[in-house]
Every structure is written in structure tokens, then in C-alpha cells.
Design a protein around this motif. Structure first.
Motif, PDB file in Angstrom:
ATOM      1  N   LEU A 159       0.828  -1.201   0.000  1.00  7.76           N
ATOM      2  CA  LEU A 159       0.000   0.000   0.000  1.00  7.76           C
ATOM      3  C   LEU A 159       0.860   1.247   0.000  1.00  7.76           C
ATOM      4  N   SER A 160       1.937   1.221   0.811  1.00  3.62           N
ATOM      5  CA  SER A 160       2.827   2.376   0.897  1.00  3.62           C
ATOM      6  C   SER A 160       3.503   2.638  -0.438  1.00  3.62           C
ATOM      7  N   SER A 161       3.935   1.540  -1.112  1.00  2.00           N
ATOM      8  CA  SER A 161       4.644   1.717  -2.371  1.00  2.00           C
ATOM      9  C   SER A 161       3.719   2.229  -3.466  1.00  2.00           C
ATOM     10  N   ASN A 162       2.422   1.963  -3.335  1.00  2.91           N
ATOM     11  CA  ASN A 162       1.468   2.415  -4.335  1.00  2.91           C
ATOM     12  C   ASN A 162       0.906   3.805  -4.031  1.00  2.91           C
ATOM     13  N   ALA A 163       1.237   4.347  -2.864  1.00  2.00           N
ATOM     14  CA  ALA A 163       0.722   5.660  -2.480  1.00  2.00           C
ATOM     15  C   ALA A 163       1.307   6.731  -3.391  1.00  2.00           C
ATOM     16  N   GLU A 164       0.488   7.748  -3.704  1.00  2.00           N
ATOM     17  CA  GLU A 164       0.939   8.819  -4.585  1.00  2.00           C
ATOM     18  C   GLU A 164       1.948   9.699  -3.865  1.00  2.00           C
ATOM     19  N   VAL A 165       3.020  10.021  -4.582  1.00  7.28           N
ATOM     20  CA  VAL A 165       4.061  10.887  -4.056  1.00  7.28           C
ATOM     21  C   VAL A 165       4.012  12.205  -4.817  1.00  7.28           C
ATOM     22  N   TYR A 166       4.001  13.309  -4.104  1.00 14.13           N
ATOM     23  CA  TYR A 166       3.985  14.625  -4.729  1.00 14.13           C
ATOM     24  C   TYR A 166       5.418  15.145  -4.819  1.00 14.13           C
ATOM     25  N   ARG A 167       5.833  15.418  -6.036  1.00 14.64           N
ATOM     26  CA  ARG A 167       7.222  15.817  -6.303  1.00 14.64           C
ATOM     27  C   ARG A 167       7.368  17.336  -6.171  1.00 14.64           C
ATOM     28  N   VAL A 168       8.363  17.730  -5.418  1.00 15.66           N
ATOM     29  CA  VAL A 168       8.566  19.157  -5.114  1.00 15.66           C
ATOM     30  C   VAL A 168       9.896  19.615  -5.708  1.00 15.66           C
ATOM     31  N   GLY A 169       9.829  20.633  -6.542  1.00 15.50           N
ATOM     32  CA  GLY A 169      11.037  21.214  -7.119  1.00 15.50           C
ATOM     33  C   GLY A 169      11.352  22.562  -6.488  1.00 15.50           C
ATOM     34  N   VAL A 170      12.635  22.879  -6.414  1.00 13.67           N
ATOM     35  CA  VAL A 170      13.089  24.163  -5.858  1.00 13.67           C
ATOM     36  C   VAL A 170      14.137  24.732  -6.797  1.00 13.67           C
ATOM     37  N   VAL A 171      13.958  25.976  -7.211  1.00 17.01           N
ATOM     38  CA  VAL A 171      14.937  26.594  -8.091  1.00 17.01           C
ATOM     39  C   VAL A 171      16.306  26.561  -7.418  1.00 17.01           C
ATOM     40  N   PRO A 172      17.328  26.067  -8.112  1.00 16.37           N
ATOM     41  CA  PRO A 172      18.647  25.868  -7.467  1.00 16.37           C
ATOM     42  C   PRO A 172      19.458  27.156  -7.358  1.00 16.37           C
ATOM     43  N   GLN A 173      19.003  28.038  -6.481  1.00 14.90           N
ATOM     44  CA  GLN A 173      19.760  29.260  -6.213  1.00 14.90           C
ATOM     45  C   GLN A 173      21.033  28.958  -5.430  1.00 14.90           C
ATOM     46  N   PHE A 174      20.986  27.876  -4.655  1.00 16.96           N
ATOM     47  CA  PHE A 174      22.101  27.495  -3.802  1.00 16.96           C
ATOM     48  C   PHE A 174      22.522  26.068  -4.131  1.00 16.96           C
ATOM     49  N   GLU A 175      23.583  25.614  -3.492  1.00 18.14           N
ATOM     50  CA  GLU A 175      24.024  24.235  -3.692  1.00 18.14           C
ATOM     51  C   GLU A 175      22.986  23.271  -3.121  1.00 18.14           C
ATOM     52  N   ALA A 176      23.012  22.032  -3.627  1.00 14.84           N
ATOM     53  CA  ALA A 176      21.977  21.043  -3.300  1.00 14.84           C
ATOM     54  C   ALA A 176      21.872  20.781  -1.795  1.00 14.84           C
ATOM     55  N   GLN A 177      22.996  20.721  -1.105  1.00 18.06           N
ATOM     56  CA  GLN A 177      22.972  20.425   0.322  1.00 18.06           C
ATOM     57  C   GLN A 177      22.237  21.512   1.095  1.00 18.06           C
ATOM     58  N   ARG A 178      22.470  22.758   0.723  1.00 17.14           N
ATOM     59  CA  ARG A 178      21.801  23.856   1.424  1.00 17.14           C
ATOM     60  C   ARG A 178      20.296  23.860   1.153  1.00 17.14           C
ATOM     61  N   ILE A 179      19.916  23.581  -0.088  1.00 21.28           N
ATOM     62  CA  ILE A 179      18.494  23.503  -0.425  1.00 21.28           C
ATOM     63  C   ILE A 179      17.822  22.400   0.383  1.00 21.28           C
ATOM     64  N   SER A 180      18.493  21.260   0.498  1.00 18.50           N
ATOM     65  CA  SER A 180      17.939  20.147   1.275  1.00 18.50           C
ATOM     66  C   SER A 180      17.787  20.523   2.745  1.00 18.50           C
ATOM     67  N   LEU A 181      18.773  21.217   3.299  1.00 23.06           N
ATOM     68  CA  LEU A 181      18.707  21.626   4.706  1.00 23.06           C
ATOM     69  C   LEU A 181      17.551  22.590   4.958  1.00 23.06           C
ATOM     70  N   ILE A 182      17.250  23.427   3.972  1.00 24.79           N
ATOM     71  CA  ILE A 182      16.159  24.387   4.119  1.00 24.79           C
ATOM     72  C   ILE A 182      14.809  23.726   3.929  1.00 24.79           C
ATOM     73  N   TRP A 183      14.680  22.911   2.888  1.00 23.22           N
ATOM     74  CA  TRP A 183      13.373  22.432   2.458  1.00 23.22           C
ATOM     75  C   TRP A 183      12.938  21.105   3.056  1.00 23.22           C
ATOM     76  N   GLN A 184      13.877  20.223   3.402  1.00 25.05           N
ATOM     77  CA  GLN A 184      13.449  18.919   3.901  1.00 25.05           C
ATOM     78  C   GLN A 184      12.660  19.014   5.212  1.00 25.05           C
ATOM     79  N   PRO A 185      13.055  19.860   6.165  1.00 25.56           N
ATOM     80  CA  PRO A 185      12.222  20.020   7.371  1.00 25.56           C
ATOM     81  C   PRO A 185      10.819  20.538   7.061  1.00 25.56           C
ATOM     82  N   ILE A 186      10.705  21.414   6.064  1.00 27.40           N
ATOM     83  CA  ILE A 186       9.382  21.920   5.665  1.00 27.40           C
ATOM     84  C   ILE A 186       8.535  20.787   5.115  1.00 27.40           C
TER      85      ILE A 186
END
Length: 269
Positions: free
Chosen positions: A15-42
Motif C-alpha cells: 500500500l505504501s509503495s502504491n501511495a501517490e508521491v507529490y514531487r517538489v522542485g526548488v529553483v537551485p539558487q544554492f548548492e543542493a545540500q543547502r536547499i535540502s537543509l532548508i526544504w526537507q524540514p518543511i
């Protein structure tokens, strides 16, 4: 009994594997690690509050990000205002959230102790920009310098805001495009070597947009979580890093005036 437990366990996984996942994009103003640190908690908080899964999908560059949203790859995305217009025209993405506490302006910096005191002195000079389609730092700046001030310059695309500022400080470019936020993030030593010569007209800042395939019920749920829900205060703290300091509901009407600024003539595919 063990067999039943095992069957139940794998049923939950299915059931979990079939659940719909919503894909979120973020304009890469910064390096990937910094974007992840900002957005993953959100996104983690949105997962918990809505019961849906939101997955961060990063792009290697701004051109790759543009190709992705023009294809409609993202369900939800955070993008610059001109991107919002492009996304609306190509895929009917619509803004739902933005910061109401500030406007986006491009800034043009020169050496603090250098000879350039007017835009006219930039004629025939090289100007550093982070990327062709960075709205405030490049797209809007190049349009205004050319159309409103008649400056004939050579653009140099150096990859990042920091590189644009450094090129100016080192004398490799006569001027450089950026925005106030990224200038404020530079070292004091670098900032002390620069002076703001010009600022573009203000426009509404980066919005959060959604693709039409995202159910309206989920869009309304997201707005409740961001603006009025029990986690809104915690989200507000996290959003300050984006930065969205005073979130408000948005719509495409906040951005359509950009269509009248002639930016398409300066857009680089």
C-alpha cells in the motif's frame, strides 16, 4: 499466526509503495545540500500535517530546473517570478503562496573605490551575472539597462551570485548583478569592497506554485497548514530560511504584469 503477521506486513508495504508521491522542485539558487537543509524540514512537516508524501527532487542547474517544470515534472515548486509566468503559460501551474513582506529587486554592484559612478560609464564594459534567466540579478537587470538606459555592455555568466560579486571585487568585471539578500550573505570583507550603483523596479517575490493535477482539496489543505493550522507558527520559522517571512495566499494575478516588461527578448533558452 506468524504467517498472518508477515502477510499483513507486506500488505502495508504494498500500500505504501502504491501511495501517490507529490514531487517538489526548488529553483537551485544554492548548492543542493543547502536547499535540502532548508526544504526537507518543511516537507517533513507537511507530510505529518497532511498525511501525504512530499518528496524533494533537486535539479543540477537552473536550466535543468526550467526544463523540468516546462515538462510538468513537478507537482509543487518554488520558483522565481518569471518562471511562474512561464510555468503558467506552459503547464497552467498557479501560484498559491508568497511572501508579502518584501519585493524582489535586482541590484548592480561596482567596486566601492572604483571610478564608475553612473550607468553611462558601463558602456562597452563587461558585466557579470549569475545566470541568464535569474530574474532580478540578470533578466530584469539586463532588460532595464538596455531598454531604459541604453547601456551597451557584454554579459558574462559566472554561475552564482557570489561569483558575480567576486568578479567585480577582483576587477574581472566592471559591474555585477545580484539581489540584496545574496549580497548580505557575503563576507564583510567582500561587501566592503562593493557599492550598489543601481536597483531594478520591484516585483513580487518567488512563489510556491502547484500543477493543475494536484487536487484542490490538497491545495486547500496546504494553505491551511501554512497559514492557519496548528503547525503554522513552526512552519513560519522554517520558511524564514527560504526566505518567506510573512506568508500570504497568492495567485497568478500577482505575476502577470511581468508579461508586459518585454523579458522574453532577454530570456536565454
Amino acid at each position: 499466526m506468524k504467517k498472518l503477521i508477515v502477510i499483513a506486513f507486506f500488505s502495508i508495504l504494498a500500500l505504501s509503495s502504491n501511495a501517490e508521491v507529490y514531487r517538489v522542485g526548488v529553483v537551485p539558487q544554492f548548492e543542493a545540500q543547502r536547499i535540502s537543509l532548508i526544504w526537507q524540514p518543511i516537507l517533513n512537516l507537511l507530510n505529518a500535517e497532511t498525511g501525504h508524501e512530499f518528496r524533494l527532487e533537486q535539479s543540477d542547474s537552473i536550466p535543468e530546473f526550467e526544463k523540468a517544470f516546462l515538462r510538468g515534472d513537478f507537482d509543487i515548486a518554488y520558483m522565481n517570478p518569471w518562471h511562474a509566468v512561464m510555468a503558467y503559460e506552459s503547464q497552467q501551474y498557479r501560484p498559491i503562496l508568497r511572501d508579502q513582506s518584501r519585493k524582489l529587486r535586482g541590484i548592480l554592484v561596482v567596486k566601492k573605490d572604483g571610478p564608475i559612478r553612473s550607468l553611462e560609464q558601463l558602456n562597452g564594459k563587461s558585466i557579470a551575472f549569475p545566470a541568464p534567466n535569474a530574474l532580478g540579478a540578470s533578466l530584469l537587470m539586463r532588460a532595464e539597462l538596455t531598454r531604459e538606459h541604453g547601456v551597451n555592455f557584454t554579459p558574462r555568466y559566472v554561475g552564482t551570485h557570489s561569483s558575480a560579486y567576486l568578479n567585480v571585487a577582483l576587477g574581472s568585471a566592471a559591474a555585477g548583478g545580484g539581489v540584496m539578500r545574496t549580497l548580505d550573505e557575503q563576507s564583510l570583507a567582500l561587501r566592503n569592497r562593493l557599492r550598489i550603483l543601481y536597483q531594478t523596479q520591484p516585483v513580487n517575490p518567488h512563489p510556491l506554485v502547484v500543477h493543475p493535477r494536484v487536487p484542490e482539496e490538497l491545495v486547500n489543505s496546504l494553505l491551511r497548514v501554512f497559514l492557519t493550522g496548528s503547525a503554522a507558527e513552526k512552519l513560519a520559522t522554517l520558511l524564514e530560511q527560504v526566505p518567506i517571512r510573512d506568508a500570504v495566499e497568492s495567485s497568478i494575478d500577482d505575476y502577470l504584469r511581468l508579461q508586459d516588461l518585454g523579458l522574453r527578448d532577454f530570456y536565454v533558452n
